[in-house]
Design a protein around this motif. Structure first.
Motif, mmCIF file in Angstrom:
data_model
loop_
_atom_site.group_PDB
_atom_site.id
_atom_site.type_symbol
_atom_site.label_atom_id
_atom_site.label_comp_id
_atom_site.label_asym_id
_atom_site.label_seq_id
_atom_site.Cartn_x
_atom_site.Cartn_y
_atom_site.Cartn_z
ATOM 1 N N GLY A 55 50.401 23.264 -44.634
ATOM 2 C CA GLY A 55 49.392 23.380 -45.598
ATOM 3 C C GLY A 55 48.247 22.363 -45.082
ATOM 4 O O GLY A 55 47.810 21.649 -45.563
ATOM 5 N N SER A 56 47.824 22.686 -43.792
ATOM 6 C CA SER A 56 46.671 21.938 -43.260
ATOM 7 C C SER A 56 45.349 21.996 -43.816
ATOM 8 O O SER A 56 44.694 21.252 -43.186
ATOM 9 N N GLY A 57 45.179 22.817 -44.559
ATOM 10 C CA GLY A 57 43.855 22.875 -45.271
ATOM 11 C C GLY A 57 42.665 22.915 -44.173
ATOM 12 O O GLY A 57 42.962 23.788 -43.189
ATOM 13 N N GLN A 58 41.543 22.307 -44.299
ATOM 14 C CA GLN A 58 40.444 22.431 -43.383
ATOM 15 C C GLN A 58 40.789 21.489 -42.063
ATOM 16 O O GLN A 58 39.862 21.494 -41.080
ATOM 17 N N GLY A 59 41.990 20.875 -41.781
ATOM 18 C CA GLY A 59 42.319 20.306 -40.465
ATOM 19 C C GLY A 59 42.267 19.094 -40.335
ATOM 20 O O GLY A 59 42.594 18.572 -39.194
ATOM 21 N N VAL A 60 41.758 18.279 -41.363
ATOM 22 C CA VAL A 60 41.377 16.893 -41.224
ATOM 23 C C VAL A 60 42.535 16.102 -40.419
ATOM 24 O O VAL A 60 42.147 15.092 -39.704
ATOM 25 N N CYS A 61 43.900 16.157 -40.870
ATOM 26 C CA CYS A 61 44.700 15.424 -40.627
ATOM 27 C C CYS A 61 45.030 15.406 -39.190
ATOM 28 O O CYS A 61 45.609 14.526 -38.484
#
Ligand SMILES: C[S@@+](CC[C@H](N)C(=O)[O-])C[C@H]1O[C@@H](n2cnc3c(N)ncnc32)[C@H](O)[C@@H]1O
Length: 228
Positions: A55-61
């Motif tokens: 669930g990486s979303g827009q990738g910020v992690c």
């Protein structure tokens, strides 16, 4: 044909855009002050290799930790995957459209798994835990940061006139910078989350509650553990 899972509001373009505005506009708040430092501390204590972000979303992690040989972000929203590629793609980072219930990775392939604020958006934590266990190598580590069920009353305050239906809360949610006009929050208890991990063959090494606001209980809980 695309498999049918429960509704995920982040797959709607409007909600994906609101989420992008929120994450990218949020500075020196809970993410910078609490979530990323906690993630980094855990990550730096583990041995590196192939890391999956569920669930990486827009990738910020992918950009808040380093040292992995390969990072793979798995995210159901194609809008968010596109944004992640635009901002963070690199030779050792990739972002794939996929689902926690059916991870697009081989058995026993990942050294580490992370997931930030996703588990409370999942109805079937048992299936997600089985998939997490399937893709981790023996000895592989996981870090799951999700809502602390002891703070459900405080979580309800983040929702504007929420509708409560069986095990979920639905409605507009207040998040920093840009509210999400539709969101779904599953009311799992911390005990149920831990049980789902353990029944899937995972070992929970620690459970830590984080981010206290006012005099209330902490809003989040972090499960750290490994595969036997
Ligand atoms: C609050 S956002 C967090 C995104 C990212 N982890 C971060 O912290 O920046 C929740 C994310 O969970 C994702 N999500 C919801 N249901 C999912 C599922 N079944 N499998 C994988 N991800 C899911 C959403 O699409 C969304 O990107």
């Amino acid at each position: 044909m695309k498999k049918q899972y429960e509704e995920n509001p982040f797959e709607d373009e409007l909600i994906a855009k609101q989420w992008i505005n929120s994450v990218e506009g949020e500075k020196e708040m809970v993410r910078d002050n609490e979530s990323y430092p906690k993630l980094r501390k855990w990550f730096d204590s583990t041995s590196k290799g192939l890391l999956i972000d569920i669930g990486s979303g827009q990738g910020v992690c992918s950009d808040k930790i380093n040292g992995y040989s390969q990072y793979i972000g798995v995210e159901p929203s194609s809008f968010l995957v596109d944004r992640a590629k635009e901002l963070y793609f690199a030779s050792n980072r990739n972002f794939i459209v996929g689902n926690a219930y059916d991870l697009p990775l081989e058995n026993n392939s990942c050294d580490q798994a992370i997931s930030l604020n996703v588990w409370f958006h999942l109805e079937d934590i048992s299936q997600a835990s089985k998939e997490l266990c399937r893709v981790l190598k023996s000895g592989g580590k996981f870090w799951i940061h999700t809502a602390n069920s002891e703070s459900l009353e405080a979580w309800k305050d983040f929702y504007i006139n929420p509708k409560i239906e069986n095990n979920k809360m639905i409605g507009e949610v207040k998040v920093p910078v840009n509210n999400l006009s539709n969101n779904i929050f599953y009311l799992h208890t911390n005990q149920d989350i831990q049980k789902a991990f353990e029944e899937s063959g995972l070992v929970v090494d620690s459970v830590n509650k984080v981010w206290k606001i006012d005099n209330k209980d902490e809003m989040f809980v972090i499960f750290e553990g490994h595969k036997k």
